[in-house]
Design a protein around this motif. Sequence first.
Motif, PDB file in Angstrom:
ATOM      1  N   GLY A   1       0.844  -1.202   0.000  1.00 57.77           N
ATOM      2  CA  GLY A   1       0.000   0.000   0.000  1.00 57.77           C
ATOM      3  C   GLY A   1       0.874   1.244   0.000  1.00 57.77           C
ATOM      4  O   GLY A   1       0.483   2.290   0.510  1.00 57.77           O
TER       5      GLY A   1
ATOM      6  N   GLY B   1      -0.321   4.885  -1.004  1.00 54.48           N
ATOM      7  CA  GLY B   1      -1.337   5.636  -0.254  1.00 54.48           C
ATOM      8  C   GLY B   1      -0.735   6.576   0.780  1.00 54.48           C
ATOM      9  O   GLY B   1       0.501   6.736   0.853  1.00 54.48           O
ATOM     10  N   GLY B   2      -1.586   7.183   1.578  1.00 53.33           N
ATOM     11  CA  GLY B   2      -1.156   8.234   2.508  1.00 53.33           C
ATOM     12  C   GLY B   2      -0.073   7.789   3.482  1.00 53.33           C
ATOM     13  O   GLY B   2       1.060   8.309   3.469  1.00 53.33           O
ATOM     14  N   ILE B   3      -0.390   6.813   4.331  1.00 54.01           N
ATOM     15  CA  ILE B   3       0.574   6.368   5.350  1.00 54.01           C
ATOM     16  C   ILE B   3       1.716   5.596   4.691  1.00 54.01           C
ATOM     17  O   ILE B   3       2.887   5.761   5.050  1.00 54.01           O
TER      18      ILE B   3
ATOM     19  N   ASP C   1       1.939  -1.665  -4.583  1.00 55.81           N
ATOM     20  CA  ASP C   1       0.530  -1.239  -4.492  1.00 55.81           C
ATOM     21  C   ASP C   1      -0.238  -1.857  -5.660  1.00 55.81           C
ATOM     22  O   ASP C   1       0.358  -2.220  -6.673  1.00 55.81           O
TER      23      ASP C   1
ATOM     24  N   ALA D   1       1.360  -5.082  -7.111  1.00 57.48           N
ATOM     25  CA  ALA D   1       1.032  -6.383  -6.522  1.00 57.48           C
ATOM     26  C   ALA D   1      -0.267  -6.248  -5.751  1.00 57.48           C
ATOM     27  O   ALA D   1      -0.579  -5.188  -5.200  1.00 57.48           O
ATOM     28  N   ASP D   2      -1.004  -7.355  -5.766  1.00 57.20           N
ATOM     29  CA  ASP D   2      -2.218  -7.447  -4.952  1.00 57.20           C
ATOM     30  C   ASP D   2      -1.868  -8.358  -3.781  1.00 57.20           C
ATOM     31  O   ASP D   2      -1.631  -9.558  -3.978  1.00 57.20           O
ATOM     32  N   VAL D   3      -1.839  -7.802  -2.580  1.00 52.73           N
ATOM     33  CA  VAL D   3      -1.364  -8.590  -1.436  1.00 52.73           C
ATOM     34  C   VAL D   3      -2.305  -9.739  -1.073  1.00 52.73           C
ATOM     35  O   VAL D   3      -1.927 -10.612  -0.303  1.00 52.73           O
TER      36      VAL D   3
ATOM     37  N   ASN E   1       1.033  -2.684   5.312  1.00 53.61           N
ATOM     38  CA  ASN E   1       0.241  -1.462   5.500  1.00 53.61           C
ATOM     39  C   ASN E   1      -1.029  -1.437   4.647  1.00 53.61           C
ATOM     40  O   ASN E   1      -1.989  -0.753   5.001  1.00 53.61           O
TER      41      ASN E   1
ATOM     42  N   SER F   1      -2.015  -1.817  12.245  1.00 55.59           N
ATOM     43  CA  SER F   1      -3.335  -2.114  12.782  1.00 55.59           C
ATOM     44  C   SER F   1      -4.125  -0.802  12.782  1.00 55.59           C
ATOM     45  O   SER F   1      -3.977   0.030  11.878  1.00 55.59           O
TER      46      SER F   1
ATOM     47  N   TYR G   1     -13.603  -4.407   9.743  1.00 54.28           N
ATOM     48  CA  TYR G   1     -12.318  -3.698   9.924  1.00 54.28           C
ATOM     49  C   TYR G   1     -11.786  -3.900  11.345  1.00 54.28           C
ATOM     50  O   TYR G   1     -10.595  -4.190  11.546  1.00 54.28           O
TER      51      TYR G   1
ATOM     52  N   LYS H   1      -8.345  -5.709  12.220  1.00 51.18           N
ATOM     53  CA  LYS H   1      -7.278  -4.938  12.880  1.00 51.18           C
ATOM     54  C   LYS H   1      -6.949  -5.515  14.264  1.00 51.18           C
ATOM     55  O   LYS H   1      -5.824  -5.364  14.744  1.00 51.18           O
TER      56      LYS H   1
ATOM     57  N   GLY I   1      -4.539   6.297  15.297  1.00 50.55           N
ATOM     58  CA  GLY I   1      -5.873   6.889  15.453  1.00 50.55           C
ATOM     59  C   GLY I   1      -6.263   7.507  14.114  1.00 50.55           C
ATOM     60  O   GLY I   1      -5.895   6.981  13.056  1.00 50.55           O
TER      61      GLY I   1
ATOM     62  N   ILE J   1      -5.847   9.533  11.054  1.00 49.20           N
ATOM     63  CA  ILE J   1      -4.693  10.114  10.365  1.00 49.20           C
ATOM     64  C   ILE J   1      -5.198  10.819   9.113  1.00 49.20           C
ATOM     65  O   ILE J   1      -5.919  10.225   8.296  1.00 49.20           O
TER      66      ILE J   1
ATOM     67  N   THR K   1      -4.965  11.353   6.028  1.00 47.73           N
ATOM     68  CA  THR K   1      -4.540  11.009   4.661  1.00 47.73           C
ATOM     69  C   THR K   1      -5.558  11.637   3.715  1.00 47.73           C
ATOM     70  O   THR K   1      -6.632  12.089   4.150  1.00 47.73           O
TER      71      THR K   1
HETATM   72  N1  LIG Z   1      -5.896   6.976   7.715  1.00 48.14           N
HETATM   73  C1  LIG Z   1      -6.271   6.587   8.909  1.00 48.14           C
HETATM   74  O1  LIG Z   1      -6.931   7.325   9.660  1.00 48.14           O
HETATM   75  C2  LIG Z   1      -5.872   5.229   9.425  1.00 48.14           C
HETATM   76  C3  LIG Z   1      -6.049   4.969  10.795  1.00 48.14           C
HETATM   77  C4  LIG Z   1      -5.702   3.731  11.295  1.00 48.14           C
HETATM   78  C5  LIG Z   1      -5.168   2.770  10.452  1.00 48.14           C
HETATM   79  N2  LIG Z   1      -5.011   3.038   9.136  1.00 48.14           N
HETATM   80  C6  LIG Z   1      -4.465   1.972   8.304  1.00 48.14           C
HETATM   81  O2  LIG Z   1      -3.281   2.429   7.672  1.00 48.14           O
HETATM   82  C7  LIG Z   1      -3.134   1.767   6.421  1.00 48.14           C
HETATM   83  C8  LIG Z   1      -2.953   2.803   5.325  1.00 48.14           C
HETATM   84  O3  LIG Z   1      -4.093   3.645   5.313  1.00 48.14           O
HETATM   85  P1  LIG Z   1      -4.176   5.000   4.482  1.00 48.14           P
HETATM   86  O4  LIG Z   1      -5.073   5.887   5.234  1.00 48.14           O
HETATM   87  O5  LIG Z   1      -2.827   5.469   4.081  1.00 48.14           O
HETATM   88  O6  LIG Z   1      -5.009   4.473   3.219  1.00 48.14           O
HETATM   89  P2  LIG Z   1      -4.857   4.773   1.671  1.00 48.14           P
HETATM   90  O7  LIG Z   1      -6.127   4.350   1.050  1.00 48.14           O
HETATM   91  O8  LIG Z   1      -4.365   6.153   1.431  1.00 48.14           O
HETATM   92  O9  LIG Z   1      -3.688   3.762   1.245  1.00 48.14           O
HETATM   93  C9  LIG Z   1      -3.861   2.379   1.204  1.00 48.14           C
HETATM   94  C10 LIG Z   1      -3.145   1.864  -0.030  1.00 48.14           C
HETATM   95  O10 LIG Z   1      -3.311   0.434  -0.071  1.00 48.14           O
HETATM   96  C11 LIG Z   1      -3.456   0.079  -1.444  1.00 48.14           C
HETATM   97  N3  LIG Z   1      -4.102  -1.228  -1.537  1.00 48.14           N
HETATM   98  C12 LIG Z   1      -5.414  -1.513  -1.344  1.00 48.14           C
HETATM   99  N4  LIG Z   1      -5.628  -2.825  -1.564  1.00 48.14           N
HETATM  100  C13 LIG Z   1      -4.440  -3.374  -1.885  1.00 48.14           C
HETATM  101  C14 LIG Z   1      -4.025  -4.695  -2.216  1.00 48.14           C
HETATM  102  N5  LIG Z   1      -4.910  -5.699  -2.269  1.00 48.14           N
HETATM  103  N6  LIG Z   1      -2.724  -4.902  -2.489  1.00 48.14           N
HETATM  104  C15 LIG Z   1      -1.823  -3.878  -2.458  1.00 48.14           C
HETATM  105  N7  LIG Z   1      -2.167  -2.610  -2.156  1.00 48.14           N
HETATM  106  C16 LIG Z   1      -3.454  -2.365  -1.867  1.00 48.14           C
HETATM  107  C17 LIG Z   1      -4.314   1.207  -2.024  1.00 48.14           C
HETATM  108  O11 LIG Z   1      -4.214   1.246  -3.442  1.00 48.14           O
HETATM  109  C18 LIG Z   1      -3.729   2.417  -1.339  1.00 48.14           C
HETATM  110  O12 LIG Z   1      -2.693   3.019  -2.104  1.00 48.14           O
HETATM  111  C19 LIG Z   1      -4.354   0.881   6.242  1.00 48.14           C
HETATM  112  O13 LIG Z   1      -4.066  -0.427   6.677  1.00 48.14           O
HETATM  113  C20 LIG Z   1      -5.365   1.523   7.175  1.00 48.14           C
HETATM  114  O14 LIG Z   1      -6.340   0.612   7.603  1.00 48.14           O
HETATM  115  C21 LIG Z   1      -5.349   4.234   8.597  1.00 48.14           C
END
Ligand SMILES: NC(=O)c1ccc[n+]([C@@H]2O[C@H](COP(=O)([O-])OP(=O)(O)OC[C@H]3O[C@@H](n4cnc5c(N)ncnc54)[C@H](O)[C@@H]3O)[C@@H](O)[C@H]2O)c1
Length: 248
Positions: free
Chosen positions: A14, A17-19, A38, A63-65, A91, A142, A155, A159, A186, A188, A190
Amino acid sequence: MNLGIEGKVALVTGGAGGIGAATCRVLAGEGAQVVACDVNLALAEQVASELRAGGASAMARQADVTDETSVKNLFAHVIGEWGPVEILVNNAGFTRDMRITKMSVNDWDAVVDVILKGAFLCTREAIPHMTGKRWGRILNISSRAHLGNPGQANYSAAKAGIIGFTKAMALEHGRNGITVNAIAPGIIATEAVLNLPHFPKIKELAEGNTPVPRVGHPDDVAQTVAFLASQHAGYITGDVLHVSGGRY
Ligand SMILES: NC(=O)c1ccc[n+]([C@@H]2O[C@H](COP(=O)([O-])OP(=O)(O)OC[C@H]3O[C@@H](n4cnc5c(N)ncnc54)[C@H](O)[C@@H]3O)[C@@H](O)[C@H]2O)c1
């Protein structure tokens, strides 16, 4: 502080994405060779090219995880190019929120698969090589939702499940120099969260209910990943670190 991860191969699922992207940036800034993996190759490539432009070693891989063959191909490619993955950040994840009576089997499976099966498949590929090196760091993202959130049965269950997975892996592989920890963010900010129509309400609640009265930034999580991936964190394993401003 020098984290001691210069030259280490770090794979972030992932990573577009944001994190995930923030984590790629921080690890690359510490001198790691970073793989942004991703389903969205175009976005992952943007992250990797930005890092390469800044002088880092970075590659993007699609890749699809949740797909065993896709994960095997991903690891085979990275190992062929750069050698064993030494830092794995599980992630990739997303939400499909719904009250349980309205939740379809697809909504359940999609969320549980990306979080749990994804971490299982990637960890299974990484472990033998980390064991060979007698060094490895696995960080599982998580969420504070592991405590249970209404509308997030899928979810929250996934988690919480990844915390159990983290603890099992820590017990299995500590003797081989591999640490496995979970991070529970908590809220975040993104892009996906910032674009939610009710984000102003989320922000107001976070500012009102959180001991550190703000929403989190992707870098708050990324810097925590970097520390737990570092040489300095070798005696921390099987743990869950909340990055939630003190809100549980
Ligand atoms: N943003 C928040 O508030 C928050 C809070 C707690 C936990 N999280 C966790 O942090 C992680 C990242 O979240 P985010 O907010 O950056 O989300 P995001 O949607 O910005 O990024 C997630 C990325 O995962 C990729 N992805 C989705 N399915 C996939 C797959 N099958 N194989 C490979 N890549 C895949 C997406 O294309 C995306 O780029 C997630 O696990 C999310 O549950 C986020």
